[in-house]
Design an enzyme around this catalytic site. Structure first.
Site, PDB file in Angstrom:
ATOM      1  N   CYS A  49       6.156   0.109   7.584  1.00 44.26           N
ATOM      2  CA  CYS A  49       5.771   1.216   6.712  1.00 44.26           C
ATOM      3  C   CYS A  49       6.952   1.598   5.818  1.00 44.26           C
ATOM      4  O   CYS A  49       8.088   1.661   6.286  1.00 44.26           O
ATOM      5  CB  CYS A  49       5.354   2.404   7.574  1.00 44.26           C
ATOM      6  SG  CYS A  49       4.847   3.836   6.626  1.00 44.26           S
ATOM      7  N   LEU A  50       6.662   1.855   4.543  1.00 38.69           N
ATOM      8  CA  LEU A  50       7.714   2.244   3.603  1.00 38.69           C
ATOM      9  C   LEU A  50       8.383   3.556   4.033  1.00 38.69           C
ATOM     10  O   LEU A  50       9.533   3.798   3.680  1.00 38.69           O
ATOM     11  CB  LEU A  50       7.144   2.403   2.189  1.00 38.69           C
ATOM     12  CG  LEU A  50       6.578   1.136   1.535  1.00 38.69           C
ATOM     13  CD1 LEU A  50       5.992   1.471   0.168  1.00 38.69           C
ATOM     14  CD2 LEU A  50       7.646   0.057   1.404  1.00 38.69           C
ATOM     15  N   GLY A  69       0.845  -1.191   0.000  1.00 34.95           N
ATOM     16  CA  GLY A  69       0.000   0.000   0.000  1.00 34.95           C
ATOM     17  C   GLY A  69       0.878   1.237   0.000  1.00 34.95           C
ATOM     18  O   GLY A  69       2.022   1.187   0.462  1.00 34.95           O
ATOM     19  N   GLN A  90       3.036   9.898   1.361  1.00 40.17           N
ATOM     20  CA  GLN A  90       4.327   9.201   1.290  1.00 40.17           C
ATOM     21  C   GLN A  90       5.132   9.563   0.048  1.00 40.17           C
ATOM     22  O   GLN A  90       6.298   9.196  -0.060  1.00 40.17           O
ATOM     23  CB  GLN A  90       4.111   7.684   1.328  1.00 40.17           C
ATOM     24  CG  GLN A  90       3.529   7.222   2.657  1.00 40.17           C
ATOM     25  CD  GLN A  90       3.404   5.722   2.690  1.00 40.17           C
ATOM     26  OE1 GLN A  90       2.433   5.164   2.186  1.00 40.17           O
ATOM     27  NE2 GLN A  90       4.397   5.053   3.253  1.00 40.17           N
ATOM     28  N   HIS A 118      -2.619   7.209   7.114  1.00 41.65           N
ATOM     29  CA  HIS A 118      -1.693   8.131   6.433  1.00 41.65           C
ATOM     30  C   HIS A 118      -2.432   9.381   5.953  1.00 41.65           C
ATOM     31  O   HIS A 118      -1.904  10.484   6.006  1.00 41.65           O
ATOM     32  CB  HIS A 118      -1.043   7.462   5.207  1.00 41.65           C
ATOM     33  CG  HIS A 118       0.206   6.699   5.518  1.00 41.65           C
ATOM     34  ND1 HIS A 118       1.294   7.262   6.128  1.00 41.65           N
ATOM     35  CD2 HIS A 118       0.553   5.401   5.269  1.00 41.65           C
ATOM     36  CE1 HIS A 118       2.260   6.344   6.252  1.00 41.65           C
ATOM     37  NE2 HIS A 118       1.824   5.201   5.752  1.00 41.65           N
ATOM     38  N   HIS A 123      -4.090   1.158   7.841  1.00 40.56           N
ATOM     39  CA  HIS A 123      -2.762   1.792   7.807  1.00 40.56           C
ATOM     40  C   HIS A 123      -2.744   2.939   6.792  1.00 40.56           C
ATOM     41  O   HIS A 123      -2.264   4.037   7.084  1.00 40.56           O
ATOM     42  CB  HIS A 123      -1.725   0.706   7.457  1.00 40.56           C
ATOM     43  CG  HIS A 123      -0.312   1.177   7.375  1.00 40.56           C
ATOM     44  ND1 HIS A 123       0.689   0.718   8.206  1.00 40.56           N
ATOM     45  CD2 HIS A 123       0.287   2.060   6.541  1.00 40.56           C
ATOM     46  CE1 HIS A 123       1.831   1.307   7.887  1.00 40.56           C
ATOM     47  NE2 HIS A 123       1.614   2.129   6.880  1.00 40.56           N
ATOM     48  N   GLU A 124      -3.287   2.675   5.603  1.00 41.46           N
ATOM     49  CA  GLU A 124      -3.256   3.699   4.544  1.00 41.46           C
ATOM     50  C   GLU A 124      -4.239   4.836   4.825  1.00 41.46           C
ATOM     51  O   GLU A 124      -3.933   6.000   4.541  1.00 41.46           O
ATOM     52  CB  GLU A 124      -3.542   3.068   3.176  1.00 41.46           C
ATOM     53  CG  GLU A 124      -2.571   1.954   2.764  1.00 41.46           C
ATOM     54  CD  GLU A 124      -1.096   2.317   2.877  1.00 41.46           C
ATOM     55  OE1 GLU A 124      -0.740   3.498   2.714  1.00 41.46           O
ATOM     56  OE2 GLU A 124      -0.287   1.413   3.156  1.00 41.46           O
TER      57      GLU A 124
HETATM   58 ZN   LIG Z   1       2.805   3.425   5.803  1.00 43.91          ZN
END
Ligand SMILES: [Zn+2]
Length: 162
Positions: free
Chosen positions: A88-89, A46, A51, A134, A130-131
């Protein structure tokens, strides 16, 4: 189309509440293509607009057979509880166990602006939440007790050689 740079913690944009998506045009579709490319390149499941440095309520995901674009996402219902590892990226995928609902229903608009609802459980439900977080300026570490939160940040800094 291009792979975009992934913004990392503690960039301010990751802590901002995203602005609603109001225009559903080709620019938005192109942006979503870039977001998918960026997500696949980073081997994530995701990716949310903040991000890649955009203060927008938008994410893409491809997780356990659920591939979608979600503009103006909301979690409209949840049920149960799960406790699993999450990363998380924007935090170097440093993992930590996060407690979240087991099931979640996502309500969002697609790239044409059409509203839809989708239910998921387990890992995919976790990705929904999670997304969506964000888009609200929240990171998964915000769900952790302070000590574990600090441990994730410390490991991330070490990886990044800050
Ligand atoms: Zn994330």
């Amino acid at each position: 189309m291009a792979v975009r740079n992934i913004v990392e913690y503690p960039d301010d944009v990751l802590a901002e509440i995203g602005k609603p998506v109001t225009v559903f045009d080709e620019t938005l579709s192109d942006l979503c293509i870039d977001m998918f490319e960026t997500m696949y390149e980073a081997e994530g499941v995701g990716l949310a607009a903040p991000q890649i440095g955009l203060n927008l309520r938008l994410f893409v995901m491809d997780c356990e057979g659920i591939k979608l674009i979600a503009a103006n996402p909301e979690i409209s219902a949840t049920d149960g509880e799960q406790s699993s590892q999450e990363g998380c990226l924007s935090l170097g995928k440093v993992p930590a166990v996060v407690v979240r609902p087991q099931k979640a229903r996502l309500r969002a608009q697609n790239e044409k602006g059409e509203w839809f609802e989708r239910e998921a459980e387990g890992y995919a439900a976790r990705a929904f939440m999670h997304e969506t977080d964000h888009c609200d300026g929240k990171l998964f570490i915000d769900h952790l007790p302070k000590m574990r939160r600090d441990m994730v940040i410390k490991r991330f800094k070490k990886e990044k050689k800050w």
